[in-house]
Write an enzyme that holds these catalytic residues in place. Structure first.
Site, mmCIF file in Angstrom:
data_model
loop_
_atom_site.group_PDB
_atom_site.id
_atom_site.type_symbol
_atom_site.label_atom_id
_atom_site.label_comp_id
_atom_site.label_asym_id
_atom_site.label_seq_id
_atom_site.Cartn_x
_atom_site.Cartn_y
_atom_site.Cartn_z
ATOM 1 N N ASP A 1 -1.330 -6.306 -7.660
ATOM 2 C CA ASP A 1 -2.634 -5.615 -7.699
ATOM 3 C C ASP A 1 -3.279 -6.876 -6.573
ATOM 4 O O ASP A 1 -3.276 -8.026 -7.465
ATOM 5 C CB ASP A 1 -2.983 -6.038 -8.785
ATOM 6 C CG ASP A 1 -4.401 -5.292 -9.498
ATOM 7 O OD1 ASP A 1 -5.656 -5.577 -8.228
ATOM 8 O OD2 ASP A 1 -4.862 -4.785 -10.014
ATOM 9 N N SER B 1 2.058 8.475 1.732
ATOM 10 C CA SER B 1 1.098 7.144 1.987
ATOM 11 C C SER B 1 1.029 6.546 3.710
ATOM 12 O O SER B 1 2.239 6.652 4.149
ATOM 13 C CB SER B 1 1.324 6.034 1.008
ATOM 14 O OG SER B 1 1.491 5.996 -0.526
ATOM 15 N N ILE B 2 0.044 6.613 3.861
ATOM 16 C CA ILE B 2 -0.024 6.223 5.674
ATOM 17 C C ILE B 2 1.699 4.645 5.482
ATOM 18 O O ILE B 2 2.370 4.128 6.565
ATOM 19 C CB ILE B 2 -0.939 5.979 6.165
ATOM 20 C CG1 ILE B 2 -1.846 6.944 6.853
ATOM 21 C CG2 ILE B 2 -0.918 5.232 7.570
ATOM 22 C CD1 ILE B 2 -3.660 6.614 6.020
ATOM 23 N N ILE C 1 -4.523 -0.841 2.606
ATOM 24 C CA ILE C 1 -5.259 -0.565 0.476
ATOM 25 C C ILE C 1 -6.396 -0.467 0.271
ATOM 26 O O ILE C 1 -6.864 -0.790 1.475
ATOM 27 C CB ILE C 1 -4.293 -1.512 -0.102
ATOM 28 C CG1 ILE C 1 -3.537 -2.159 -0.643
ATOM 29 C CG2 ILE C 1 -5.981 -2.404 -1.204
ATOM 30 C CD1 ILE C 1 -2.792 -3.382 -0.801
ATOM 31 N N ALA D 1 -5.070 9.316 -1.333
ATOM 32 C CA ALA D 1 -6.305 8.064 -2.052
ATOM 33 C C ALA D 1 -7.732 9.053 -0.799
ATOM 34 O O ALA D 1 -8.842 8.747 -1.215
ATOM 35 C CB ALA D 1 -6.370 6.721 -0.574
ATOM 36 N N GLY E 1 0.923 -1.405 -0.450
ATOM 37 C CA GLY E 1 0.282 -0.175 0.124
ATOM 38 C C GLY E 1 1.019 1.336 -0.133
ATOM 39 O O GLY E 1 0.496 2.375 -0.066
ATOM 40 N N TYR F 1 -18.192 9.218 2.514
ATOM 41 C CA TYR F 1 -17.590 8.096 2.501
ATOM 42 C C TYR F 1 -18.258 7.118 1.748
ATOM 43 O O TYR F 1 -17.037 5.945 1.539
ATOM 44 C CB TYR F 1 -17.108 7.899 3.687
ATOM 45 C CG TYR F 1 -16.134 7.123 4.330
ATOM 46 C CD1 TYR F 1 -14.571 7.375 4.280
ATOM 47 C CD2 TYR F 1 -15.866 6.168 5.195
ATOM 48 C CE1 TYR F 1 -13.484 6.328 3.293
ATOM 49 C CE2 TYR F 1 -14.574 4.890 5.028
ATOM 50 C CZ TYR F 1 -13.392 5.487 4.399
ATOM 51 O OH TYR F 1 -12.308 4.828 4.868
ATOM 52 N N LYS G 1 -15.275 -0.966 5.034
ATOM 53 C CA LYS G 1 -13.845 -0.259 6.080
ATOM 54 C C LYS G 1 -15.009 -1.691 7.352
ATOM 55 O O LYS G 1 -14.293 -2.008 8.018
ATOM 56 C CB LYS G 1 -14.517 0.811 6.911
ATOM 57 C CG LYS G 1 -13.046 1.796 5.986
ATOM 58 C CD LYS G 1 -12.109 0.338 5.651
ATOM 59 C CE LYS G 1 -10.846 1.912 5.071
ATOM 60 N NZ LYS G 1 -9.395 1.069 4.840
HETATM 61 P P1 NAP Z 1 -2.389 6.151 -0.188
HETATM 62 O O1 NAP Z 1 -1.176 6.454 -0.560
HETATM 63 O O2 NAP Z 1 -3.526 6.530 -1.602
HETATM 64 O O3 NAP Z 1 -2.630 4.366 0.090
HETATM 65 C C1 NAP Z 1 -3.663 3.351 -0.543
HETATM 66 C C2 NAP Z 1 -3.239 2.207 -1.387
HETATM 67 O O4 NAP Z 1 -4.159 1.124 -2.147
HETATM 68 C C3 NAP Z 1 -1.922 2.420 -2.858
HETATM 69 O O5 NAP Z 1 -1.162 2.298 -2.804
HETATM 70 C C4 NAP Z 1 -2.626 2.312 -4.061
HETATM 71 O O6 NAP Z 1 -2.065 1.874 -4.538
HETATM 72 C C5 NAP Z 1 -3.323 1.143 -3.035
HETATM 73 N N1 NAP Z 1 -4.594 0.083 -3.920
HETATM 74 C C6 NAP Z 1 -5.630 0.876 -4.611
HETATM 75 N N2 NAP Z 1 -6.424 -0.477 -5.230
HETATM 76 C C7 NAP Z 1 -5.296 -1.464 -5.584
HETATM 77 C C8 NAP Z 1 -4.729 -2.927 -6.103
HETATM 78 N N3 NAP Z 1 -6.546 -3.464 -7.035
HETATM 79 N N4 NAP Z 1 -3.652 -3.722 -5.574
HETATM 80 C C9 NAP Z 1 -3.178 -3.205 -4.155
HETATM 81 N N5 NAP Z 1 -2.854 -2.210 -4.259
HETATM 82 C C10 NAP Z 1 -4.071 -1.302 -4.238
HETATM 83 O O7 NAP Z 1 -3.821 6.228 0.736
HETATM 84 P P2 NAP Z 1 -2.936 6.130 2.623
HETATM 85 O O8 NAP Z 1 -4.397 7.087 2.630
HETATM 86 O O9 NAP Z 1 -1.983 5.705 2.848
HETATM 87 O O10 NAP Z 1 -4.385 4.943 2.457
HETATM 88 C C11 NAP Z 1 -3.815 3.537 3.507
HETATM 89 C C12 NAP Z 1 -4.729 3.265 3.538
HETATM 90 O O11 NAP Z 1 -5.525 3.978 5.418
HETATM 91 C C13 NAP Z 1 -6.245 2.556 3.190
HETATM 92 O O12 NAP Z 1 -6.839 1.148 3.208
HETATM 93 C C14 NAP Z 1 -7.431 4.278 3.556
HETATM 94 O O13 NAP Z 1 -8.249 3.734 3.349
HETATM 95 C C15 NAP Z 1 -6.687 3.793 4.757
HETATM 96 N N6 NAP Z 1 -6.888 5.319 5.797
HETATM 97 C C16 NAP Z 1 -6.277 6.561 5.378
HETATM 98 C C17 NAP Z 1 -7.297 7.551 6.097
HETATM 99 C C18 NAP Z 1 -6.656 8.739 5.158
HETATM 100 O O14 NAP Z 1 -7.634 9.902 6.225
HETATM 101 N N7 NAP Z 1 -5.787 9.152 4.198
HETATM 102 C C19 NAP Z 1 -7.463 7.925 7.088
HETATM 103 C C20 NAP Z 1 -7.642 6.497 7.700
HETATM 104 C C21 NAP Z 1 -7.989 5.606 7.029
HETATM 105 P P3 NAP Z 1 -3.183 2.799 -6.125
HETATM 106 O O15 NAP Z 1 -2.390 4.181 -5.965
HETATM 107 O O16 NAP Z 1 -2.736 2.265 -7.687
HETATM 108 O O17 NAP Z 1 -4.242 2.913 -6.159
#
Ligand code: NAP
Length: 256
Positions: A64, A19-20, A92, A196, A13, A156, A163
């Site tokens: 993927d 990214s987190i 992810i 994301a 991810g 959301y 989730k």
């Molecule tokens: P991010 O940097 O965009 O990370 C999301 C990741 O998911 C990306 O690497 C993305 O790759 C990957 N992904 C999406 N579809 C995929 C697939 N089919 N196969 C493999 N990888 C895939 O955003 P992030 O905010 O750090 O998100 C990480 C997690 O934290 C997510 O579960 C998100 O819901 C959760 N979260 C985020 C927040 C927030 O406010 N940011 C808060 C709470 C929880 P691609 O770019 O290629 O799609």
């Protein structure tokens, strides 16, 4: 001496340095863990590879999570290279942009399936492959969730439903894998600006709302999620499993 010296961690991810999953990677690496990374497409490889190589990672693989054969290849390679695995990070999620803007009632069958597959089922699939590599090592798995699973957060939508399924999966996985000494947890993070997050309509307003209402009167940053991930995945969290831990400046306790 690092808390995670000699430990092997697979990170799913990382899209970029915001990214987190990257903040978690830095926290685990700082305590001595050796990391392997996956990326979801060629464009992402260009961003992930330099980051991964910058902290000395040698294993950087395509994955993927909607493709079983790609998941299988990752774990086959990890077994060859490392012989086992101690930590797995699942960060992810994906939903169609229109499903994060239109009313939830308009979610299409395809949009629902897609969000569920990528954001919830993928944790089950990864856990199934990771578990045999963790047996006898006291492994730890961690996923990322958001309080849109518990309460309605406008826009959301289908991601909140995915989730909720992910959090329930954490509990069922913890039950299945606990007898093997494997722990499974989730961090429910407050909103953080990432790629994301940019897909969620009115995200800026969410940040503002949290900073006004949360007990700590601020938003969180990704390094705080990284530190909590380190705690949960290390010996410090050795008796914690099936838990969804909020890292949200306290926002989720508020009723108004
Ligand atoms: P991010 O940097 O965009 O990370 C999301 C990741 O998911 C990306 O690497 C993305 O790759 C990957 N992904 C999406 N579809 C995929 C697939 N089919 N196969 C493999 N990888 C895939 O955003 P992030 O905010 O750090 O998100 C990480 C997690 O934290 C997510 O579960 C998100 O819901 C959760 N979260 C985020 C927040 C927030 O406010 N940011 C808060 C709470 C929880 P691609 O770019 O290629 O799609």
């Amino acid at each position: 001496m690092g808390l995670l010296d000699g430990k092997k961690a697979a990170i799913f991810g990382v899209a970029n340095d915001r990214s987190i999953a990257w903040a978690i990677s830095e926290a685990l690496h700082a305590e001595g863990a050796e990391l392997a990374f996956t990326f979801a497409g060629e464009i992402l490889e260009k961003r992930v590879r330099p980051l991964a190589e910058g902290i000395g990672s040698r294993i950087i693989l395509p994955c993927d999570v909607t493709k079983d054969e790609e998941i299988e290849k990752v774990f086959t390679r990890l077994k060859q290279e490392w012989g086992g695995l101690d930590i797995m990070i699942h960060a992810i999620a994906f939903a169609n942009k229109e499903d994060l803007a239109n009313p939830y009632v308009q979610t299409s069958r395809h949009g629902f399936h897609l969000a569920m597959d990528v954001s919830a089922y993928s944790m089950v699939a990864l856990a199934r492959h990771a578990a045999p590599l963790m047996e006898g090592r006291g492994g730890s798995m961690l996923t990322l969730t958001y309080m849109g699973s518990e309460k309605v957060i406008p826009n959301y939508n289908v991601m909140g439903v995915a989730k909720a399924a992910l959090e329930a999966s954490v509990r069922y996985l913890a039950h299945d894998l606990g007898p093997k000494g494997i722990r499974v947890n989730a961090i429910s993070a407050g909103p953080i600006r990432t790629l994301a997050a940019s897909g969620i309509a009115d995200f800026k307003e969410m940040l503002h709302h949290v900073s006004e209402r949360a007990p700590l009167k601020r938003n969180i940053d990704a390094t705080e999620v990284g530190k909590t991930a380190l705690f949960l995945c290390s010996e410090w969290g050795s008796a914690i499993t099936g838990e969804v831990l909020h890292v949200d400046a306290g926002y989720s306790i508020m009723g108004k």
